[in-house]
Design a protein around this motif. Structure first.
Motif, PDB file in Angstrom:
ATOM      1  N   VAL A  25       0.831  -1.203   0.000  1.00  0.00           N
ATOM      2  CA  VAL A  25       0.000   0.000   0.000  1.00  0.00           C
ATOM      3  C   VAL A  25       0.870   1.259   0.000  1.00  0.00           C
ATOM      4  O   VAL A  25       0.544   2.257  -0.649  1.00  0.00           O
ATOM      5  CB  VAL A  25      -0.952  -0.005   1.220  1.00  0.00           C
ATOM      6  N   LEU A  28       2.116   1.937  -3.476  1.00  0.00           N
ATOM      7  CA  LEU A  28       1.049   2.481  -4.315  1.00  0.00           C
ATOM      8  C   LEU A  28       0.808   3.948  -3.988  1.00  0.00           C
ATOM      9  O   LEU A  28       0.583   4.766  -4.882  1.00  0.00           O
ATOM     10  CB  LEU A  28      -0.255   1.701  -4.126  1.00  0.00           C
ATOM     11  N   GLN A  41      -4.834   2.197  -8.544  1.00  0.00           N
ATOM     12  CA  GLN A  41      -3.918   1.444  -7.684  1.00  0.00           C
ATOM     13  C   GLN A  41      -3.876  -0.048  -7.985  1.00  0.00           C
ATOM     14  O   GLN A  41      -2.817  -0.657  -8.021  1.00  0.00           O
ATOM     15  CB  GLN A  41      -4.334   1.621  -6.226  1.00  0.00           C
ATOM     16  N   GLY A  42      -5.057  -0.610  -8.205  1.00  0.00           N
ATOM     17  CA  GLY A  42      -5.131  -2.061  -8.376  1.00  0.00           C
ATOM     18  C   GLY A  42      -4.355  -2.561  -9.577  1.00  0.00           C
ATOM     19  O   GLY A  42      -3.909  -3.710  -9.606  1.00  0.00           O
ATOM     20  N   TYR A  45      -0.809  -4.162  -8.971  1.00  0.00           N
ATOM     21  CA  TYR A  45      -0.545  -5.472  -8.377  1.00  0.00           C
ATOM     22  C   TYR A  45      -0.022  -6.506  -9.371  1.00  0.00           C
ATOM     23  O   TYR A  45       0.884  -7.269  -9.024  1.00  0.00           O
ATOM     24  CB  TYR A  45      -1.759  -5.975  -7.592  1.00  0.00           C
ATOM     25  N   SER A  49       3.417  -8.489  -8.764  1.00  0.00           N
ATOM     26  CA  SER A  49       3.437  -9.951  -8.848  1.00  0.00           C
ATOM     27  C   SER A  49       4.500 -10.415  -9.849  1.00  0.00           C
ATOM     28  O   SER A  49       5.197 -11.395  -9.622  1.00  0.00           O
ATOM     29  CB  SER A  49       2.034 -10.416  -9.219  1.00  0.00           C
ATOM     30  N   ARG A  52       7.965 -10.145  -8.385  1.00  0.00           N
ATOM     31  CA  ARG A  52       8.151 -11.261  -7.469  1.00  0.00           C
ATOM     32  C   ARG A  52       8.541 -12.519  -8.231  1.00  0.00           C
ATOM     33  O   ARG A  52       9.507 -13.189  -7.913  1.00  0.00           O
ATOM     34  CB  ARG A  52       6.815 -11.539  -6.780  1.00  0.00           C
ATOM     35  N   LEU A  61       6.258 -11.136   5.191  1.00  0.00           N
ATOM     36  CA  LEU A  61       5.151 -10.583   5.976  1.00  0.00           C
ATOM     37  C   LEU A  61       5.690 -10.064   7.301  1.00  0.00           C
ATOM     38  O   LEU A  61       6.567 -10.661   7.899  1.00  0.00           O
ATOM     39  CB  LEU A  61       4.096 -11.660   6.246  1.00  0.00           C
ATOM     40  N   PRO A  68      -4.032  -6.191  10.058  1.00  0.00           N
ATOM     41  CA  PRO A  68      -3.372  -7.444   9.699  1.00  0.00           C
ATOM     42  C   PRO A  68      -1.911  -7.239   9.321  1.00  0.00           C
ATOM     43  O   PRO A  68      -1.486  -6.095   9.091  1.00  0.00           O
ATOM     44  CB  PRO A  68      -4.174  -7.916   8.479  1.00  0.00           C
ATOM     45  N   ARG A  71       2.525  -7.209   3.770  1.00  0.00           N
ATOM     46  CA  ARG A  71       3.501  -7.821   2.876  1.00  0.00           C
ATOM     47  C   ARG A  71       4.498  -6.763   2.413  1.00  0.00           C
ATOM     48  O   ARG A  71       4.135  -5.803   1.747  1.00  0.00           O
ATOM     49  CB  ARG A  71       2.799  -8.436   1.674  1.00  0.00           C
ATOM     50  N   TYR A  73       7.892  -5.589   0.311  1.00  0.00           N
ATOM     51  CA  TYR A  73       8.673  -5.924  -0.874  1.00  0.00           C
ATOM     52  C   TYR A  73      10.092  -5.452  -0.663  1.00  0.00           C
ATOM     53  O   TYR A  73      10.317  -4.368  -0.120  1.00  0.00           O
ATOM     54  CB  TYR A  73       8.092  -5.224  -2.114  1.00  0.00           C
TER      55      TYR A  73
END
Lengths: 107, 191
Positions: A25, A28, A41-42, A45, A49, A52, A61, A68, A71, A73
């Motif tokens: 987040v 972004l 923003q979406g 992802y 990915s 990664r 994490l 919560p 994650r 990077y």
């Protein structure tokens, strides 16, 4: 424009990770701060990915004080190398484009 | 206090992304949805109201936009394209109508043609295509199996045979409904 953005965006993400891990987040939010780079923003992802999967970044994490776990990077050695390579090519590339775009600067 | 992921708007949003991303491989689609779930969970505290949820979803972008970005990122994966209503209608009609005619052989030909039309369509992803083709060809197995069951008592009359054909038509019909919905969702006015 979107092809151009797509091409450089991944290096912008790698550059944002140069000084240490960041969580999704947060990445972004920073990108959204540059209107040229900001798409919805979406749509970022799939890019994260891909970084990664291609081994340019990895994730871990970490517990967060609120809510919560997040994650994060971080750059891999391969990612750092890709970033350095791009950073090396970019000024020459940018100047070359400018020479074509700026009237009278061609010669 | 309910988790943001159980909010009806979020659920609808995620299933819409899932449908739009149907052409992606299962792995890619799972990754994308997992990332979006994590994002939503981390930006929306449990018990968020509709307005806050909608605002975050708007910031993420439309399901179509996100799926398009993921598809563009996968070389070799082509996005689904809507096809004409007529083409869909013909394919689905062939699918369903072939079932009762398996016995005379015409049904087999029509079913195979329907299967080819499904396979060549641009409106369905691999998973839906496979399901549609299995449904189309299922009477080949289902009709004799049901006839054998119904006629187990040694009285395989006209009613048992009609019954077997009717039951065998259920799977093609169900498959056609699913494919029809999928194709309709792609058409611009449904967006």
């Amino acid at each position: 424009m979107s092809q151009l953005r797509k091409g450089v965006l991944e290096y912008c993400v790698l550059a944002l990770l140069r000084d240490g891990p960041r969580y999704g987040v947060e990445l972004l939010d920073v990108l959204a701060g540059s209107p040229v780079m900001a798409t919805s923003q979406g749509t970022l992802y799939p890019l994260l990915s891909r970084l990664r999967r291609s081994g340019l970044a990895d994730t871990f994490l970490m517990e967060s004080a609120s809510g919560p776990s997040r994650r994060y990077y971080q750059l891999t050695d391969q990612g750092r190398q890709a970033l350095e390579e791009f950073a090396g090519h970019w000024p020459g590339f940018r100047d070359a484009v400018d020479r074509f775009l700026v009237p009278g600067a061609e010669s | 206090m309910s988790n943001a992921l159980t909010h009806p708007l979020v659920r609808a949003y995620l299933s819409s992304v899932e449908a739009e991303a149907a052409v992606l491989s299962d792995d890619r689609r799972r990754d994308l949805l997992a990332d979006l779930r994590e994002h939503i969970e981390s930006v929306l505290p449990p018990g968020s109201g509709d307005a806050a949820v909608q605002e975050e979803l708007d910031r993420l972008g439309t399901p179509r936009e996100i799926a398009a970005a993921a598809i563009a990122d996968e070389p070799g994966v082509r996005p689904l394209q809507p096809e004409s209503r007529v083409r869909t209608a013909v394919t689905l009609a062939m699918m369903v109508l072939s079932a009762p005619f398996w016995v005379v052989g015409v049904g087999v030909v029509v079913a195979v043609l329907a299967a080819v039309r499904i396979w060549r369509s641009t409106a369905w992803a691999g998973q839906d295509k496979r399901l549609g083709i299995i449904c189309t060809l299922s009477p080949l197995v289902v009709t004799p199996a049901v006839a054998a069951l119904l006629g187990a008592g040694g009285r395989l009359g006209a009613y048992e045979i009609y019954g077997a054909f009717l039951i065998a038509a259920v799977a093609p019909l169900a498959g056609a409904v699913r494919l029809g919905r999928g194709a309709a969702r792609l058409r611009p006015q449904a967006a």
